[in-house]
Design a protein around this motif. Structure first.
Motif, PDB file in Angstrom:
ATOM      1  N   MET A 143       0.854  -1.196   0.000  1.00 32.67           N
ATOM      2  CA  MET A 143       0.000   0.000   0.000  1.00 32.67           C
ATOM      3  C   MET A 143       0.888   1.243   0.000  1.00 32.67           C
ATOM      4  O   MET A 143       1.722   1.420   0.881  1.00 32.67           O
ATOM      5  CB  MET A 143      -0.902   0.012   1.235  1.00 32.67           C
ATOM      6  CG  MET A 143      -1.848   1.192   1.271  1.00 32.67           C
ATOM      7  SD  MET A 143      -2.962   1.127   2.692  1.00 32.67           S
ATOM      8  CE  MET A 143      -3.895   2.627   2.420  1.00 32.67           C
ATOM      9  N   PRO A 144       0.738   2.129  -0.970  1.00 37.59           N
ATOM     10  CA  PRO A 144       1.590   3.325  -1.032  1.00 37.59           C
ATOM     11  C   PRO A 144       1.256   4.314   0.090  1.00 37.59           C
ATOM     12  O   PRO A 144       0.242   4.201   0.782  1.00 37.59           O
ATOM     13  CB  PRO A 144       1.274   3.925  -2.403  1.00 37.59           C
ATOM     14  CG  PRO A 144       0.540   2.863  -3.142  1.00 37.59           C
ATOM     15  CD  PRO A 144      -0.155   2.044  -2.119  1.00 37.59           C
ATOM     16  N   ILE A 166      -1.246  -3.742 -11.218  1.00 38.42           N
ATOM     17  CA  ILE A 166      -2.168  -3.397 -10.126  1.00 38.42           C
ATOM     18  C   ILE A 166      -2.662  -1.970 -10.364  1.00 38.42           C
ATOM     19  O   ILE A 166      -1.859  -1.047 -10.551  1.00 38.42           O
ATOM     20  CB  ILE A 166      -1.482  -3.491  -8.750  1.00 38.42           C
ATOM     21  CG1 ILE A 166      -0.910  -4.898  -8.517  1.00 38.42           C
ATOM     22  CG2 ILE A 166      -2.464  -3.121  -7.636  1.00 38.42           C
ATOM     23  CD1 ILE A 166      -1.958  -5.986  -8.449  1.00 38.42           C
ATOM     24  N   SER A 167      -3.960  -1.800 -10.357  1.00 42.77           N
ATOM     25  CA  SER A 167      -4.552  -0.458 -10.454  1.00 42.77           C
ATOM     26  C   SER A 167      -5.045  -0.033  -9.069  1.00 42.77           C
ATOM     27  O   SER A 167      -5.888  -0.718  -8.471  1.00 42.77           O
ATOM     28  CB  SER A 167      -5.712  -0.440 -11.451  1.00 42.77           C
ATOM     29  OG  SER A 167      -5.249  -0.714 -12.757  1.00 42.77           O
ATOM     30  N   LEU A 168      -4.485   1.060  -8.584  1.00 42.75           N
ATOM     31  CA  LEU A 168      -4.886   1.627  -7.288  1.00 42.75           C
ATOM     32  C   LEU A 168      -6.002   2.643  -7.522  1.00 42.75           C
ATOM     33  O   LEU A 168      -5.867   3.551  -8.349  1.00 42.75           O
ATOM     34  CB  LEU A 168      -3.684   2.307  -6.624  1.00 42.75           C
ATOM     35  CG  LEU A 168      -3.965   3.312  -5.510  1.00 42.75           C
ATOM     36  CD1 LEU A 168      -4.536   2.608  -4.289  1.00 42.75           C
ATOM     37  CD2 LEU A 168      -2.705   4.077  -5.137  1.00 42.75           C
ATOM     38  N   CYS A 169      -7.098   2.523  -6.773  1.00 48.96           N
ATOM     39  CA  CYS A 169      -8.246   3.417  -6.963  1.00 48.96           C
ATOM     40  C   CYS A 169      -8.636   4.084  -5.643  1.00 48.96           C
ATOM     41  O   CYS A 169      -8.724   3.421  -4.603  1.00 48.96           O
ATOM     42  CB  CYS A 169      -9.451   2.653  -7.505  1.00 48.96           C
ATOM     43  SG  CYS A 169      -9.187   1.930  -9.141  1.00 48.96           S
ATOM     44  N   ASN A 170      -8.856   5.413  -5.714  1.00 47.19           N
ATOM     45  CA  ASN A 170      -9.519   6.114  -4.609  1.00 47.19           C
ATOM     46  C   ASN A 170     -10.858   6.636  -5.119  1.00 47.19           C
ATOM     47  O   ASN A 170     -11.310   6.252  -6.202  1.00 47.19           O
ATOM     48  CB  ASN A 170      -8.621   7.214  -4.034  1.00 47.19           C
ATOM     49  CG  ASN A 170      -8.286   8.297  -5.043  1.00 47.19           C
ATOM     50  OD1 ASN A 170      -8.972   8.457  -6.057  1.00 47.19           O
ATOM     51  ND2 ASN A 170      -7.224   9.056  -4.778  1.00 47.19           N
ATOM     52  N   THR A 171     -11.491   7.527  -4.361  1.00 48.52           N
ATOM     53  CA  THR A 171     -12.838   7.974  -4.755  1.00 48.52           C
ATOM     54  C   THR A 171     -12.812   8.907  -5.954  1.00 48.52           C
ATOM     55  O   THR A 171     -13.863   9.200  -6.532  1.00 48.52           O
ATOM     56  CB  THR A 171     -13.507   8.699  -3.573  1.00 48.52           C
ATOM     57  OG1 THR A 171     -12.678   9.783  -3.161  1.00 48.52           O
ATOM     58  CG2 THR A 171     -13.716   7.753  -2.401  1.00 48.52           C
ATOM     59  N   VAL A 172     -11.610   9.387  -6.328  1.00 48.97           N
ATOM     60  CA  VAL A 172     -11.516  10.329  -7.446  1.00 48.97           C
ATOM     61  C   VAL A 172     -11.114   9.633  -8.742  1.00 48.97           C
ATOM     62  O   VAL A 172     -11.633   9.932  -9.820  1.00 48.97           O
ATOM     63  CB  VAL A 172     -10.526  11.459  -7.110  1.00 48.97           C
ATOM     64  CG1 VAL A 172     -10.357  12.410  -8.290  1.00 48.97           C
ATOM     65  CG2 VAL A 172     -10.996  12.216  -5.874  1.00 48.97           C
TER      66      VAL A 172
END
Length: 409
Positions: A328-329, A388-394
């Motif tokens: 986790m970055p 791996i694609s990291l996703c937040n709410t934006v």
């Protein structure tokens, strides 16, 4: 002839009475009453003789008077012994001037006054009264024989009205009231600022004046420091905003100069910040006597699309399965709350007479707390590539590919 009997009534009257001589030797008597050698009253009486009464008025306060009687008849006259009586004290006369002694403190005022004339009687005590003009906190008055008194426990930069009374047992003489403003003191009780998120790079910061300004607020200063994701300070504090002006606790300005100055600005927008980053703020309020700092308060900028994701680590488990794991970055990379990870398999195909085409197939959508996935159903001893694609709410960001080979069968 017995002397007159006196009874002091007040500060301006003495009542006197007397009896006839022990041996009148006459049927008709004339009484003459003298005060300080001057005749003030005459009366005649005939046998049988009565007790005589006289009220001497319009006398001066706290003054001794000597009285004697002359009693005469046709056969002669006689004179009594003299007796002395003193009137009671009256209220002091004249003027009573009240003044203060400089410098004036922020919590005390020393006042002084002159001793008035004691012709009306001895001054028994002085009463120094004190009252704040706004009626917030009463002050303790002084009562005693001194002509100088210090009133303590006053509120800084507050107007008080003082008055003194000089008192005898017969009354008091009042001074003209005197208004004094206590000196300024450093402000107190400044609450922390309120921080509100505007965007991923802007924060709105607002604060209220100190609850105890203790003077005229002339400046606000806002300080900021940046925090790491674990809450530790990432940067030293720096002043990011300053505003000057004139903020008086009194609602009405007392001079034209005060009307010309606006209060210092109690709000600002801080720009150019890092997305999804915590910042701490404190505010400093300054008056002419000192300053007070608030406690620190924390605010966080809004989210923005993530900027980087490290490639996954791929390790073999069997000829037919691989373990894909990732880390986790940090917050400054995710720039928001992680909502999930997409695990994709990447393959290249080369159609005839064209450039290679990359195909990506999403194998699994992991939750934010998951950091690995086992890919099954693979072929032995073959290299596979994963992203791996990291996703937040934006938004999302896809990593570079990570490769791994299955075991031989």
């Amino acid at each position: 002839q017995p002397p007159p009997r006196g009874k002091v009534q007040n500060s301006s009257a003495i009542s006197l009475s007397w009896s006839p001589p022990d041996s009148p030797n006459a049927h008709w008597l004339t009484y003459s009453l003298f005060r300080d050698g001057f005749e003030i009253y005459t009366i005649e009486d005939q046998y049988p003789y009565d007790i005589q009464y006289f009220l001497d008025t319009a006398l001066s306060p706290y003054t001794s008077y000597s009285y004697y009687l002359e009693t005469s008849s046709l056969r002669g006259s006689t004179r009594s012994a003299a007796v002395t009586y003193r009137t009671k004290p009256g209220a002091p006369e004249g003027s009573l001037n009240l003044s203060y002694i400089s410098p004036i403190s922020s919590d005390s005022v020393t006042l002084t006054w002159a001793v008035p004339s004691n012709r009306s009687g001895p001054i028994e005590k002085y009463i120094l009264s004190c009252a704040p003009l706004d009626g917030i906190q009463p002050c303790v008055p002084y009562e005693g024989p001194e002509t100088t008194a210090t009133i303590w426990n006053l509120v800084p930069f507050t107007k008080y009205r003082f008055a003194v009374q000089a008192c005898t047992s017969g009354g008091c003489l009042h001074s003209t009231p005197l208004t004094v403003t206590t000196a300024q003191a450093p402000p107190r009780r400044l609450g922390p600022p309120e921080v509100r998120k505007i965007s991923s790079t802007e924060l709105h910061v607002e604060w209220a004046p100190p609850m105890e300004p203790n003077g005229i607020i002339i400046r606000y200063e806002l300080y900021m420091k940046r925090l790491r994701s674990n809450g530790e300070t990432r940067s030293t504090e720096s002043r990011v905003f300053q505003s000057s002006g004139w903020l008086s606790p009194y609602p009405l300005a007392e001079s034209a100069n005060e009307n010309a100055l606006e209060p210092p600005q109690p709000t600002t927008i801080i720009t150019g910040l890092e997305p999804y980053t915590k910042y701490k703020f404190r505010v400093l309020a300054v008056n002419m006597a000192g300053s007070v700092s608030s406690a620190w308060t924390t605010g966080r900028t809004g989210e923005s699309a993530p900027v980087f994701m490290t490639p996954p680590s791929v390790s073999p488990l069997s000829p037919y399965s691989l373990n894909v794991s990732w880390e986790m970055p940090a917050d400054n990379v995710t720039r928001g709350k992680v909502v999930g990870y997409n695990v994709s398999m990447v393959s290249e195909q080369s159609p005839q007479q064209s450039s290679p085409v990359v195909f990506s197939q999403v194998l699994y959508t992991a939750k934010s707390q998951e950091l690995s996935y086992i890919v099954k159903g693979l072929q032995p001893y073959r290299i596979y590539n994963f992203t791996i694609s990291l996703c937040n709410t934006v938004g999302c960001i896809t990593s570079a590919s990570g490769a791994g080979r299955t075991l031989a069968a």
